[in-house]
Design a protein around this motif. Structure first.
Motif, PDB file in Angstrom:
ATOM      1  N   SER A  46       0.861  -1.179   0.000  1.00  0.00           N
ATOM      2  CA  SER A  46       0.000   0.000   0.000  1.00  0.00           C
ATOM      3  C   SER A  46       0.900   1.232   0.000  1.00  0.00           C
ATOM      4  N   LEU A  47       0.306   2.413   0.132  1.00  0.00           N
ATOM      5  CA  LEU A  47       1.120   3.625   0.233  1.00  0.00           C
ATOM      6  C   LEU A  47       1.855   3.695   1.569  1.00  0.00           C
ATOM      7  N   GLU A  48       1.418   2.904   2.542  1.00  0.00           N
ATOM      8  CA  GLU A  48       2.014   2.927   3.872  1.00  0.00           C
ATOM      9  C   GLU A  48       3.311   2.119   3.931  1.00  0.00           C
ATOM     10  N   ASP A  49       3.306   0.925   3.337  1.00  0.00           N
ATOM     11  CA  ASP A  49       4.496   0.072   3.351  1.00  0.00           C
ATOM     12  C   ASP A  49       4.376  -0.995   2.268  1.00  0.00           C
ATOM     13  N   SER A  50       5.362  -1.877   2.203  1.00  0.00           N
ATOM     14  CA  SER A  50       5.403  -2.901   1.163  1.00  0.00           C
ATOM     15  C   SER A  50       4.882  -4.252   1.635  1.00  0.00           C
ATOM     16  N   GLY A  51       4.329  -4.311   2.845  1.00  0.00           N
ATOM     17  CA  GLY A  51       3.777  -5.555   3.339  1.00  0.00           C
ATOM     18  C   GLY A  51       4.815  -6.654   3.351  1.00  0.00           C
ATOM     19  N   SER A  52       4.463  -7.809   2.825  1.00  0.00           N
ATOM     20  CA  SER A  52       5.358  -8.965   2.804  1.00  0.00           C
ATOM     21  C   SER A  52       6.246  -9.003   1.558  1.00  0.00           C
ATOM     22  N   HIS A  53       6.305  -7.905   0.822  1.00  0.00           N
ATOM     23  CA  HIS A  53       7.021  -7.867  -0.458  1.00  0.00           C
ATOM     24  C   HIS A  53       8.248  -6.963  -0.361  1.00  0.00           C
ATOM     25  N   SER A  54       9.390  -7.568  -0.090  1.00  0.00           N
ATOM     26  CA  SER A  54      10.622  -6.787   0.022  1.00  0.00           C
ATOM     27  C   SER A  54      11.098  -6.254  -1.325  1.00  0.00           C
ATOM     28  N   ASP A  55      10.581  -6.838  -2.422  1.00  0.00           N
ATOM     29  CA  ASP A  55      11.026  -6.440  -3.761  1.00  0.00           C
ATOM     30  C   ASP A  55      10.054  -5.504  -4.465  1.00  0.00           C
ATOM     31  N   MET A  56       8.995  -5.090  -3.781  1.00  0.00           N
ATOM     32  CA  MET A  56       7.994  -4.228  -4.419  1.00  0.00           C
ATOM     33  C   MET A  56       7.648  -3.040  -3.537  1.00  0.00           C
ATOM     34  N   SER A  57       7.150  -2.002  -4.182  1.00  0.00           N
ATOM     35  CA  SER A  57       6.679  -0.821  -3.454  1.00  0.00           C
ATOM     36  C   SER A  57       5.459  -0.268  -4.180  1.00  0.00           C
ATOM     37  N   ALA A  58       4.830   0.729  -3.577  1.00  0.00           N
ATOM     38  CA  ALA A  58       3.671   1.354  -4.205  1.00  0.00           C
ATOM     39  C   ALA A  58       4.032   1.969  -5.551  1.00  0.00           C
ATOM     40  N   LEU A 212     -11.079 -12.385   2.501  1.00  0.00           N
ATOM     41  CA  LEU A 212      -9.985 -13.145   3.090  1.00  0.00           C
ATOM     42  C   LEU A 212     -10.502 -14.301   3.940  1.00  0.00           C
ATOM     43  N   SER A 213     -11.665 -14.132   4.529  1.00  0.00           N
ATOM     44  CA  SER A 213     -12.211 -15.152   5.435  1.00  0.00           C
ATOM     45  C   SER A 213     -12.754 -16.376   4.698  1.00  0.00           C
ATOM     46  N   VAL A 214     -12.963 -16.257   3.371  1.00  0.00           N
ATOM     47  CA  VAL A 214     -13.599 -17.367   2.639  1.00  0.00           C
ATOM     48  C   VAL A 214     -12.820 -17.851   1.421  1.00  0.00           C
ATOM     49  N   THR A 215     -11.891 -17.058   0.934  1.00  0.00           N
ATOM     50  CA  THR A 215     -11.242 -17.365  -0.346  1.00  0.00           C
ATOM     51  C   THR A 215     -10.099 -18.359  -0.184  1.00  0.00           C
ATOM     52  N   GLU A 216     -10.042 -19.337  -1.067  1.00  0.00           N
ATOM     53  CA  GLU A 216      -8.907 -20.249  -1.125  1.00  0.00           C
ATOM     54  C   GLU A 216      -7.823 -19.581  -1.977  1.00  0.00           C
ATOM     55  N   ASP A 217      -7.145 -18.637  -1.360  1.00  0.00           N
ATOM     56  CA  ASP A 217      -6.191 -17.784  -2.060  1.00  0.00           C
ATOM     57  C   ASP A 217      -4.929 -18.580  -2.405  1.00  0.00           C
ATOM     58  N   THR A 218      -4.657 -18.750  -3.694  1.00  0.00           N
ATOM     59  CA  THR A 218      -3.507 -19.551  -4.109  1.00  0.00           C
ATOM     60  C   THR A 218      -2.187 -18.876  -3.749  1.00  0.00           C
ATOM     61  N   ASN A 219      -2.189 -17.554  -3.609  1.00  0.00           N
ATOM     62  CA  ASN A 219      -0.968 -16.869  -3.166  1.00  0.00           C
ATOM     63  C   ASN A 219      -0.623 -17.249  -1.726  1.00  0.00           C
ATOM     64  N   LEU A 220      -1.641 -17.352  -0.893  1.00  0.00           N
ATOM     65  CA  LEU A 220      -1.413 -17.777   0.486  1.00  0.00           C
ATOM     66  C   LEU A 220      -0.936 -19.219   0.537  1.00  0.00           C
ATOM     67  N   LYS A 260       1.410  -9.463  11.583  1.00  0.00           N
ATOM     68  CA  LYS A 260       1.514 -10.926  11.689  1.00  0.00           C
ATOM     69  C   LYS A 260       1.725 -11.553  10.316  1.00  0.00           C
ATOM     70  N   PHE A 261       1.037 -11.038   9.332  1.00  0.00           N
ATOM     71  CA  PHE A 261       1.198 -11.546   7.969  1.00  0.00           C
ATOM     72  C   PHE A 261       2.617 -11.280   7.465  1.00  0.00           C
ATOM     73  N   ILE A 262       3.128 -10.101   7.753  1.00  0.00           N
ATOM     74  CA  ILE A 262       4.483  -9.765   7.321  1.00  0.00           C
ATOM     75  C   ILE A 262       5.488 -10.709   7.968  1.00  0.00           C
ATOM     76  N   ALA A 263       5.302 -10.979   9.266  1.00  0.00           N
ATOM     77  CA  ALA A 263       6.220 -11.883   9.972  1.00  0.00           C
ATOM     78  C   ALA A 263       6.220 -13.279   9.355  1.00  0.00           C
ATOM     79  N   ARG A 264       5.057 -13.701   8.850  1.00  0.00           N
ATOM     80  CA  ARG A 264       4.944 -15.024   8.225  1.00  0.00           C
ATOM     81  C   ARG A 264       5.163 -14.977   6.709  1.00  0.00           C
ATOM     82  N   LYS A 265       5.407 -13.778   6.179  1.00  0.00           N
ATOM     83  CA  LYS A 265       5.597 -13.576   4.737  1.00  0.00           C
ATOM     84  C   LYS A 265       4.370 -14.010   3.921  1.00  0.00           C
ATOM     85  N   LEU A 266       3.200 -13.792   4.473  1.00  0.00           N
ATOM     86  CA  LEU A 266       1.955 -14.128   3.789  1.00  0.00           C
ATOM     87  C   LEU A 266       1.444 -12.942   2.986  1.00  0.00           C
ATOM     88  N   SER A 267       0.951 -13.237   1.790  1.00  0.00           N
ATOM     89  CA  SER A 267       0.467 -12.170   0.917  1.00  0.00           C
ATOM     90  C   SER A 267      -0.770 -12.647   0.159  1.00  0.00           C
TER      91      SER A 267
END
Length: 290
Positions: A46-58, A212-220, A260-267
């Motif tokens: 997001s505009l705030e940070d890169s979340g779990s993506h060290s190689d990407m930015s907004a 997020l509560s229902v999707t079988e997200d393949t990225n996760l 928590k997601f960042i710590a687990r590298k979940l996206s």
């Protein structure tokens, strides 16, 4: 050369279908931008940070959005003519190349190119043929459903590996279903919360957690396996059960989940794509008259 350009511009200004295709394009770009600026979306850029993506930015995402502007116009025009899925796929492949060139090789919007591209094509067809009683999802399955079923997944893709391991279809299955998750879960959640709060960002955040509560997200699944998917779902359900964005302390809770997601590298990139699809459909419903 200049008179020719002016003549073309005048022709487009007098062509209702061309103007509608521009509206579809602009709605796609707006949906992607609003998805990007929504915060917090656990693990995502997001505009705030890169979340779990060290190689990407907004900045990578904004460059990608700009690079996709012609694609969404093209695919809306192709859809208006009811062209085969193979034609749409070729447009998507070309747009992926432009995306990668704009982001120095980062995959910022491959899922959105597929999802929003199909919906933009369906919107073009809907307008050209004055179809009032079918949703964009229904048009996708009617025009391209059989071709989607036959569509061969790349054996090198993460999506194919996840499909083989977990039997989860991801974006392809969502499109084949006529975007069932979007229409049955995402859009109702978005519109209900927006009606309650009149706040677009709160509606987007709530919708993201609902998806997020229902999707079988393949990225996760790719990043965290089944444990990662279940963890993400449980965190989303906890947020929703505590009142979601209507809880006075919602922001602290949502940011905590983000970390928590960042710590687990979940996206959960698949959920981000579904949010973008929800936004696009809502924007088109507001701006286009069939």
């Amino acid at each position: 050369m200049r008179p020719l350009i002016l003549k073309q511009a005048l022709h487009e200004s007098l062509n209702p279908l061309a103007n509608a295709q521009k509206t579809i394009r602009d709605s796609c770009l707006l949906a992607l931008w609003h998805e990007l600026i929504t915060f917090p979306k656990p693990g995502l850029v997001s505009l705030e940070d890169s979340g779990s993506h060290s190689d990407m930015s907004a900045s990578h995402f904004s460059s990608s959005i700009f690079a996709l502007r012609f694609y969404f116009y093209q695919i809306a025009e192709a859809g208006s003519r009811g062209l085969k899925f193979e034609v749409l796929r070729e447009l998507g492949v070309s747009s992926e190349q432009r995306m990668l060139a704009a982001t120095n090789g980062r995959n910022t919007h491959r899922g959105a190119i597929f999802n929003l591209g199909l919906l933009a094509a369906a919107a073009g067809y809907q307008l050209k043929n004055n179809i009032q009683l079918k949703s964009l999802g229904e048009i996708v399955t009617e025009l391209w459903g059989e071709e989607l079923i036959k569509h061969q997944r790349s054996t090198e893709s993460n999506g194919f590996k996840i499909f083989k391991k977990h039997g989860t279809g991801g974006a392809l299955s969502e499109a084949q279903s006529g975007f069932r998750t979007v229409y049955q879960i995402g859009l109702p959640a978005y519109r209900k919360l927006l009606f309650q709060t009149q706040d677009l960002e709160l509606a987007r955040i709530h919708t993201f957690f609902k998806l997020l509560s229902v999707t079988e997200d393949t990225n996760l699944l790719h990043r965290g396996g089944l444990d990662g998917l279940l963890f993400a779902r449980n965190e989303a359900l906890s947020f929703l059960h505590e009142g979601s964005v209507l809880n006075p302390d919602w922001q602290q809770h949502a940011v905590s989940i983000h970390h928590k997601f960042i710590a687990r590298k979940l996206s959960p990139g698949g959920c981000a794509d579904l949010l973008g699809a929800c936004l696009l459909i809502d924007y088109l419903d507001l701006t286009l008259d069939v």
